[in-house]
Design a protein around this motif. Structure first.
Motif, mmCIF file in Angstrom:
data_model
loop_
_atom_site.group_PDB
_atom_site.id
_atom_site.type_symbol
_atom_site.label_atom_id
_atom_site.label_comp_id
_atom_site.label_asym_id
_atom_site.label_seq_id
_atom_site.Cartn_x
_atom_site.Cartn_y
_atom_site.Cartn_z
ATOM 1 N N TYR A 31 3.726 6.092 3.445
ATOM 2 C CA TYR A 31 3.467 4.585 3.551
ATOM 3 C C TYR A 31 2.501 4.134 2.930
ATOM 4 C CZ TYR A 31 3.206 0.323 5.971
ATOM 5 O OH TYR A 31 2.777 -1.070 6.328
ATOM 6 N N THR A 34 2.997 4.112 -0.953
ATOM 7 C CA THR A 34 3.669 3.305 -1.521
ATOM 8 C C THR A 34 3.644 1.724 -1.551
ATOM 9 O OG1 THR A 34 5.424 5.152 -0.864
ATOM 10 C CG2 THR A 34 6.427 3.138 -1.713
ATOM 11 N N ARG A 35 3.656 1.266 -2.819
ATOM 12 C CA ARG A 35 3.556 -0.191 -2.673
ATOM 13 C C ARG A 35 4.656 -0.903 -2.204
ATOM 14 N NH1 ARG A 35 1.109 -2.244 -8.401
ATOM 15 N NH2 ARG A 35 -0.835 -1.000 -8.522
ATOM 16 N N PRO A 36 4.481 -1.736 -1.408
ATOM 17 C CA PRO A 36 5.640 -2.786 -0.725
ATOM 18 C C PRO A 36 6.372 -3.413 -1.924
ATOM 19 C CG PRO A 36 3.436 -3.542 -0.220
ATOM 20 C CD PRO A 36 3.169 -2.553 -1.020
ATOM 21 N N ALA A 37 7.727 -3.384 -1.540
ATOM 22 C CA ALA A 37 8.617 -4.131 -2.530
ATOM 23 C C ALA A 37 8.540 -5.552 -2.408
ATOM 24 C CB ALA A 37 9.986 -3.561 -2.434
ATOM 25 N N GLY A 39 8.960 -9.244 -1.154
ATOM 26 C CA GLY A 39 9.390 -9.694 0.073
ATOM 27 C C GLY A 39 8.983 -8.851 1.127
ATOM 28 N N GLU A 40 8.702 -7.586 1.034
ATOM 29 C CA GLU A 40 7.958 -6.993 2.242
ATOM 30 C C GLU A 40 6.633 -7.305 2.551
ATOM 31 O OE1 GLU A 40 8.421 -2.583 1.316
ATOM 32 O OE2 GLU A 40 10.406 -2.535 1.519
ATOM 33 N N PRO A 41 6.429 -6.975 3.818
ATOM 34 C CA PRO A 41 4.853 -7.407 4.248
ATOM 35 C C PRO A 41 3.895 -6.581 3.465
ATOM 36 C CG PRO A 41 6.181 -6.177 5.992
ATOM 37 C CD PRO A 41 7.320 -6.449 5.058
ATOM 38 N N GLN A 42 2.794 -6.961 3.404
ATOM 39 C CA GLN A 42 1.814 -6.198 2.619
ATOM 40 C C GLN A 42 1.186 -5.207 3.745
ATOM 41 O OE1 GLN A 42 0.685 -6.627 -0.483
ATOM 42 N NE2 GLN A 42 2.499 -7.891 -0.689
ATOM 43 N N ARG A 43 0.492 -4.218 3.017
ATOM 44 C CA ARG A 43 -0.039 -3.254 4.150
ATOM 45 C C ARG A 43 -1.357 -3.788 4.469
ATOM 46 N NH1 ARG A 43 0.363 1.312 -0.578
ATOM 47 N NH2 ARG A 43 -0.221 -0.578 -1.682
ATOM 48 N N LYS A 74 1.329 3.334 8.918
ATOM 49 C CA LYS A 74 2.377 2.811 9.530
ATOM 50 C C LYS A 74 2.274 2.908 10.890
ATOM 51 C CE LYS A 74 7.195 1.364 9.091
ATOM 52 N NZ LYS A 74 8.476 1.589 8.365
#
Length: 79
Positions: A31, A34-37, A39-43, A74
């Protein structure tokens, strides 16, 4: 020339070994890597490690960001 090589080796070692999140953050999860795609929330960042990197040796931030260790793992799904 030899002193220059020694100085570069020491600088590289300091950079690699001074990354707080990489050293003390534990195992880096998939988790975190991997970069968020779109529309996904930022880390979320580990604020303590971020501030420590800034205060101790700011170039080490690059190592923490490159490894993904600067991001919080996560959270486990709660039931």
């Amino acid at each position: 020339m030899r002193k220059l090589k020694q100085a570069l080796c020491i600088l590289m070692a300091c950079t690699m070994l001074s990354s707080c999140a990489t050293l003390f953050g534990g195992k880096v999860t998939e988790y975190q890597k991997t970069r968020p795609a779109a529309g996904e929330p930022q880390r979320e960042l580990r604020i303590g490690a971020f501030i420590a990197d800034l205060l101790i040796f700011w170039p080490s931030l690059a190592v923490d960001f490159a490894t993904g260790a600067i991001y919080k793992p996560k959270a486990a799904a709660s039931k």
